[in-house]
Design a protein around this motif. Structure first.
Motif, PDB file in Angstrom:
ATOM      1  N   ARG A  17      36.472  34.231  28.960  1.00 20.74           N
ATOM      2  CA  ARG A  17      36.154  32.988  29.648  1.00 20.74           C
ATOM      3  C   ARG A  17      34.709  32.997  30.115  1.00 20.74           C
ATOM      4  N   LYS A  19      31.614  31.580  32.542  1.00 18.45           N
ATOM      5  CA  LYS A  19      31.495  31.109  33.910  1.00 18.45           C
ATOM      6  C   LYS A  19      31.291  29.594  33.958  1.00 18.45           C
ATOM      7  N   ASP A  31      34.759  29.116  26.017  1.00 20.98           N
ATOM      8  CA  ASP A  31      35.173  30.510  26.006  1.00 20.98           C
ATOM      9  C   ASP A  31      34.738  31.123  24.685  1.00 20.98           C
ATOM     10  N   GLU A 311      33.109  35.503  32.900  1.00 17.90           N
ATOM     11  CA  GLU A 311      33.791  35.674  34.180  1.00 17.90           C
ATOM     12  C   GLU A 311      34.112  37.143  34.434  1.00 17.90           C
ATOM     13  N   ARG A 312      34.408  37.870  33.353  1.00 11.76           N
ATOM     14  CA  ARG A 312      34.778  39.281  33.503  1.00 11.76           C
ATOM     15  C   ARG A 312      34.249  40.061  32.311  1.00 11.76           C
TER      16      ARG A 312
END
Length: 337
Positions: A17, A19, A31, A311-312
């Motif tokens: 994903r 940000k 994404d 995001e990660r």
């Protein structure tokens, strides 16, 4: 090259994903699906690779997985990087497997990948931080927010006046930073000629892939005041010779060329042709940046900020300090089981 016995291969598809939505010419990304390959060897050795594919060539993660699974018996029976290049075309599937083989070999030999690749060291490198092709005021705010960056790359969308406004906004926000722009094939030669004076005035130092892939001949003999980099126009080492007299810089991406092995070959070909070298990415985690970080040691320009959009990230992660990227041995390719 020795054949390395693979006791098991794991292949997984994961959606990363972002940000925020990321805009370039003709695309908006929300994404980034990637394929991760892990090759397990004897005595606990393992090799990992990650690939996103090449979206504009329809090299999708789903196709990457099918391509890899179709050759599972051969891979698990033991395959060399040389055999890999003969079996798989350039693209994401070969990239993921090639990088996994490099790490597996490094663990079995007990040396880091960068040393196995013939390098004396692997030092932090200044990387560009990329700004999406958003409204000029948003680009300006984004440039200001990247206060740690020493180099910026602005995505353009082919609207010359808006692109010029984007560049001016970024320069006003960051008068100190090195700056490149990336048109992602969105310009005609006429529009490039219109934009270049404003780019020069704003201190732009590199223009990446201004014309569509297939239009390379239009740049033959074109005298640009700013170096021009080929991205979509160069997929592998075989394409490098055709860039001479048209481009100044070769942008190497492991997903395009099919892995670290071919990327090293591209560096040699580009240098022999008198071209400068850049390493880029298709966005991904630090697991994808780390093999490219090996190539970054040999490059004039580095664009490896992919994990900063996520995001990660993969853990352990690459570090981004002082505008530079550094991939420690524990991220990938450290040479230890």
């Amino acid at each position: 090259m020795n054949t390395h016995r693979v006791t098991r291969m794991d292949v997984e598809l994961q959606a990363l994903r972002l940000k925020a939505p990321f805009r370039i010419t003709g695309y908006t990304f929300y994404d980034v699906p990637v394929v991760r390959v892990t090759l397990h060897g004897e005595a606990g050795a393992r090799g990992r690779g990650e690939a996103a594919g090449v979206y504009y060539l329809d090299d999708t993660p789903e196709k990457i997985m099918r391509t890899i699974e179709a050759q599972r018996p051969m891979i698990e029976a033991g395959i060399t990087r040389e055999q890999l290049a003969q079996t798989f075309p350039a693209g994401g599937a070969r990239n993921a497997l090639d990088c996994a083989l490099w790490e597996l070999e490094s663990q079995q030999a007990g040396v880091p990948v960068w040393r196995a690749a013939g390098l004396d060291q692997a030092l932090p490198r200044v990387t560009t931080f990329t700004l999406s092709a958003d409204a000029p005021e948003v680009v300006g705010r984004g440039a200001r927010a990247l206060s740690h960056a020493r180099a910026l790359k602005l995505k353009l969308d082919g609207d010359v006046e808006t692109d010029i406004a984007r560049v001016r906004a970024a320069r006003e926000a960051r008068g100190d930073v090195w700056m490149a722009v990336d048109a992602n094939q969105g310009y005609s030669l006429r529009n490039l000629e219109r934009a270049l004076p404003a780019f020069v005035a704003a201190g732009v130092k590199l223009v990446e892939q201004p014309l569509p892939r297939g239009s390379e001949a239009e740049l033959q003999g074109f005298r640009s005041p700013i170096p021009i980099a080929a991205d979509e126009s160069v997929q592998s080492a075989d394409d490098v010779a055709g860039l001479v007299g048209r481009f100044d810089v070769v942008n190497i991406k492991l997903d395009k060329c099919g892995g670290l092995t071919e990327a090293l070959r591209m560096v040699v070909e580009a240098r022999s042709a008198g071209l400068q070298v850049m390493v880029g990415n298709m966005v991904g985690t630090s697991l994808a940046m780390a093999p490219a970080f090996v190539i970054a040691q040999l490059c004039d320009f580095v664009d490896l900020d992919g994990p900063t959009f996520l995001e990660r990230d993969h853990v352990p992660s690459a570090s981004y300090d002082g505008g530079s990227i550094h991939c420690a041995p524990d991220v990938w390719g450290g040479g230890r089981v």
